[in-house]
Structure formats: structure tokens, C-alpha cells
Scaffold this motif. Structure first.
Motif, PDB file in Angstrom:
ATOM      1  N   LEU A 137      34.117  25.120  67.069  1.00 17.53           N
ATOM      2  CA  LEU A 137      34.490  25.692  68.362  1.00 17.53           C
ATOM      3  C   LEU A 137      34.135  27.168  68.377  1.00 17.53           C
ATOM      4  O   LEU A 137      34.425  27.907  67.425  1.00 17.53           O
TER       5      LEU A 137
ATOM      6  N   PRO B 133      31.296  21.357  76.256  1.00 21.46           N
ATOM      7  CA  PRO B 133      32.131  20.154  76.095  1.00 21.46           C
ATOM      8  C   PRO B 133      31.719  18.982  76.982  1.00 21.46           C
ATOM      9  O   PRO B 133      31.790  17.825  76.545  1.00 21.46           O
TER      10      PRO B 133
ATOM     11  N   THR C 279      37.525  23.572  75.226  1.00 13.71           N
ATOM     12  CA  THR C 279      37.385  22.181  74.780  1.00 13.71           C
ATOM     13  C   THR C 279      38.749  21.508  74.803  1.00 13.71           C
ATOM     14  O   THR C 279      39.703  21.995  74.202  1.00 13.71           O
TER      15      THR C 279
ATOM     16  N   LEU D  64      30.320  23.978  69.912  1.00 11.92           N
ATOM     17  CA  LEU D  64      30.863  23.731  71.249  1.00 11.92           C
ATOM     18  C   LEU D  64      31.377  25.027  71.836  1.00 11.92           C
ATOM     19  O   LEU D  64      32.250  25.690  71.272  1.00 11.92           O
TER      20      LEU D  64
END
Length: 483
Positions: A284, A238, A267, A262
């Protein structure tokens, strides 16, 4: 059986394998390079089963070396180039390394008293030094590929022993989740000494796709590669994405960029919302070194539907949520995340073998759709800019100074870094700069506290245990010194 690179070079010799700046290597060329390195290492005494430390920055030779050590049957021990002499010496000793591979840039990081044989890649001849055919070890996917030091939950880092089968099942599961397209190119700016970097090297070889390697994270270079129309996937923490969004207009990224993965830290909600406003395809992911990288991943459409969830477990992986007594919890109940499956490591170095399951120490829950929500990563662990920091390790280093009586290290929320290291100290007659200079002898730069607060005493329970949440509150409310 031949190793993965040899098989890939035989199948698609002319396909692009590696890009670094304006240089490119096909799979045939990368295969030949790996063979040359393997021959050199064997001539210097490296044999099957030996542990070989690798202390290198992100350079093309590191990619070739990963495959060369596989070809010899040696066990790779990648080392973080940001560690101190003391930290590196401890990891080399713990992993029982017999050799350490360096280049002129990293050799200065090592103590002259280190008890391993140093091999400098600057000495590798351009042509093979011996006939490699007689040296190639029979590839066994059950064998240990590497020992990756990971932060775990307490104390010093632990060496996670990962097999080739761990990597194979991880690569397969990732392909099922993210897909593999004919023109895929993975931008690799993550450190190659981390599992996140090496996983990309190995899975790209299995897929027959290209890696665009960069010498670490440079916001300008990464942005340019993401915008060049050739990059299709990129893995970031992130903090990296935050820096890119702060500097550039990313709304014009080409459609070829189909996934920004990510992971490495939680995050923040505002970063997710900002990414969605810009139309970025963020996915994610939740991963562990002990599980060969990816464990669960939410694709871009899933992140839009459920911002903050890391999605369902990857194929072949099972996630359960347990309470403190090991009982399985129901939907939407928060407990410890337990990961099981063929990607789970063989075990920690010096400890008994794993049983295909690992208690992560992370807290989370599974919702009614089976999607994972991570509530808290390894309770006391600090994740700063994607790097894991043990509070206990930092505390131990600070307490070596005679002026420090007590120390409690916590992570403080940070917009750019996710968290930064902070400490509350009980100390006398000590200057903050003097203390930090002292700590640099024992700690890598990213582990040094950025915030120091001096207190008369630390808050404790009736039994004498330090209350970390109260320490965190004291630092947030009464910050006295910020570096």
C-alpha cells in the motif's frame, strides 16, 4: 552533463528498455528514437524553456517523447486525454503552452480555435531531420521537467512544477524501499499523463530496467502480463485490482511477481483481506503529484502485519501531523498530513515557489512505530477509479444550466470504483438525461454524476454553508435516480 537516457544508453546500450505487445526496444534504440523526435521538434520551432502540451494515449512514442523533450530542454505539460475541449483549452492557457503534440487519435479532442501550434507525430520522418549534436541542451537537474495538473483541494486543477531533482530523489527513495533486482520489469498500465505513469518511465531509466507498457488498463491484458512470469512489479489503483480479482483466479501468479503497488485511492479493507487470502504481494502506498509520486509505502509483509497502514515515509521524506493551527500533534492524534523533503515540487504554476514542504489537506496519523495511517484524502475530493474529481468543478458545470438553482456534489462509496460522483440538486423542469447531456460539454466523462437526487432544499448550517455529510446521507438513504 548528458540527460538520463543518454547516460543509460551509453552504460547499458543493449539492455531491454521498453516492451509494447510483441515489440521491444533496447536503451540504445530508445535513445536514437528520442534523438530523432528531438530533432524533429527543434526543426518545428521547439526550443529550450518552452512549454509543450502533450495529448497522447499510452503508446511507445509517448515514452520516447518524454526523453526527447528533456533532450531539448523543453518543459512537458502532459494532458489527460479524457478531458473536454474546454478543460484542455483552460489547462493549455494556464500553463502558457506554445505547442501541443497530438496524434491522429487525439487531434479531434482539441478545439479548432486553440491558440497553440499543433504538432502531429504522424508527420515525424523516420530519419533525423537535422544534426542533433548542436541542439542538445545541457542537462540541469534543478530545471523544471514538467507541469502536472493535479486536483489539489478546491477549485480548478493546479499545475505542479516538478524538477528533475524531484524525480531523482523519488526514484532513489523508491529503490531503497522496494529494492531493484537484476531481472525487474515494471508493468505500466497507468496513464502516462499522470505522475504515477511518468515516475515509472523515469525511474526505470535510472535503474536500467525494462518497462512493459500497455495502452491503458485492460483487465485481460494486465492479468496475462502479471501471470507471464516476466513481470516483477506493477502499479495499480484499487479499482483495477478489484476487477482482476473478480474475473480471474490469481492464486497461481508466479513468484516473479514480487510487488503489486496499490495507490491513487484508499484501499478498502475487504480488498486487502481478499488479496491476502490469495497470497498476493500487495504494497500500500500513499503519494502525491506534488511530491513526484511515492511518499510512504508499506511493503507486503508490513501490510500483512498492519492492514490499512501505508507504512513509513520513504527515505529523505519527512511526514508530520499538524492541527488546524499548525501545531505538531503527537502519536496517534489525527490531523493534517504535512510532507517535506527533496521530492516536493518547486511550486504551483502561477504561484510562489514552494519551500520544500506541502500541506496535503489529507487527514491521518502516525502510530507508535512511525507508520502512517491515512484517514481521509483531501476532505471534499472524490477519487473515482484513481481519477480525482473536484466537487466544486462539477457543481459549477451543473449550475450553468438555467434550470438548476443549487447543486452539491459528493463522493459515494463504491465497491468497484472506490467512490463515484453523486449530486443533490435543487432544480425545476429538468430531465436527468438532458442535464447530463448539457454537462458533457464541460466535464470529462469520469466527472459526470452517476447518481442524481432531486431535493427541495440543501441542508445548511446557520451561517448558510452546505452540510456535505448530510447531503451524502440524503443520497445514500433517499436515492431517487441512479444512472
Amino acid at each position: 552533463m548528458q540527460d538520463w537516457l543518454a547516460q543509460r544508453a551509453r552504460s547499458t546500450p543493449d539492455k531491454l528498455a521498453l516492451v509494447f505487445g510483441d515489440r521491444q526496444w533496447t536503451y540504445s534504440e530508445l535513445d536514437a528514437w528520442a534523438s530523432n523526435l528531438a530533432a524533429y521538434l527543434h526543426a518545428r520551432g521547439v526550443e529550450t524553456g518552452q512549454r509543450v502540451g502533450v495529448l497522447l494515449p499510452n503508446q511507445p512514442v509517448f515514452v520516447a517523447l518524454i526523453h526527447a523533450l528533456v533532450r531539448l530542454g523543453a518543459i512537458q505539460v502532459p494532458l489527460n486525454i479524457r478531458l473536454t475541449e474546454e478543460e484542455l483549452s483552460w489547462q493549455l492557457k494556464t500553463a502558457a503552452c506554445e505547442f501541443l503534440i497530438v496524434n491522429p487519435e487525439t487531434q479531434s479532442l482539441i478545439s479548432s480555435e486553440i491558440e497553440v501550434e499543433i504538432l502531429d507525430l504522424a508527420e515525424v520522418p523516420e530519419s533525423p531531420v537535422s544534426n542533433l549534436e548542436s541542439l542538445i541542451d545541457t542537462f540541469n537537474p534543478d530545471r523544471i521537467h514538467a507541469i502536472f495538473f493535479t486536483s489539489g483541494t478546491t477549485g480548478k486543477p493546479k499545475g505542479a512544477r516538478l524538477t528533475f531533482n524531484n524525480h531523482f530523489w523519488s526514484a532513489s527513495a523508491s529503490a531503497y524501499r522496494l529494492g531493484v533486482l537484476p531481472d525487474d520489469r515494471w508493468l505500466l498500465c497507468m496513464p502516462l499523463y499522470h505522475i504515477g505513469g511518468q515516475a515509472i518511465v523515469l525511474r526505470s531509466c535510472l535503474y536500467g530496467k525494462a518497462i512493459e507498457l500497455q495502452d491503458g488498463f485492460d483487465v485481460d491484458a494486465v492479468y496475462q502480463s502479471m501471470a507471464n512470469g516476466q513481470t516483477t512489479l506493477v502499479s495499480l489503483v484499487p479499482t483495477m485490482l478489484h476487477r482482476i480479482l473478480d474475473k480471474y483466479d490469481t492464486s497461481a501468479f508466479p513468484e516473479a511477481l514480487r510487488c503489486i503497488l496499490l495507490g491513487g485511492a484508499q484501499t478498502r479493507d475487504d480488498l486487502i483481506a481478499r488479496s491476502h487470502e490469495l497470497g498476493l504481494p500487495i504494497a500500500l502506498t500513499y503519494g502525491l503529484t506534488e511530491a513526484a509520486s511515492q511518499v510512504a509505502t508499506a511493503l507486503p509483509e508490513g501490510v500483512r502485519r498492519k492492514p490499512g497502514s501505508v507504512g513509513k515515509p520513504l527515505m529523505f521524506t519527512e511526514i508530520t501531523i499538524q492541527d488546524e493551527d499548525g501545531h505538531k500533534l503527537s502519536t496517534n492524534e489525527i490531523g493534517e498530513i504535512i510532507v517535506s523533503g527533496p521530492t516536493v515540487m518547486a511550486g504551483y504554476e502561477g504561484q510562489s515557489d514552494a519551500d520544500g514542504s506541502i500541506n496535503t489537506g489529507d487527514l491521518g496519523y502516525l502510530d507508535e512505530d512511525g507508520d502512517l495511517w491515512v484517514v481521509n484524502r483531501r476532505s471534499d475530493l472524490i477519487v473515482s477509479g484513481g481519477e480525482n474529481v473536484y466537487p466544486a468543478e462539477v457543481e459549477a458545470a451543473l449550475l450553468k444550466h438555467p434550470a438548476v438553482q443549487e447543486a452539491c456534489v459528493v463522493g459515494i462509496d463504491d465497491t468497484e470504483w472506490g467512490q463515484h460522483v453523486a449530486v443533490a440538486l435543487v432544480a425545476t423542469d429538468i430531465d436527468k438525461d438532458e442535464l447530463l447531456d448539457f454537462a458533457r460539454k464541460y466535464l470529462a466523462g469520469y466527472k459526470l454524476p452517476r447518481t442524481l437526487v432531486f431535493v427541495r432544499k440543501l441542508p445548511r448550517t446557520a451561517s448558510g454553508k452546505v452540510i456535505r455529510e448530510k447531503v451524502r446521507q440524503i443520497i445514500n438513504d433517499e436515492m431517487m435516480v441512479t444512472i
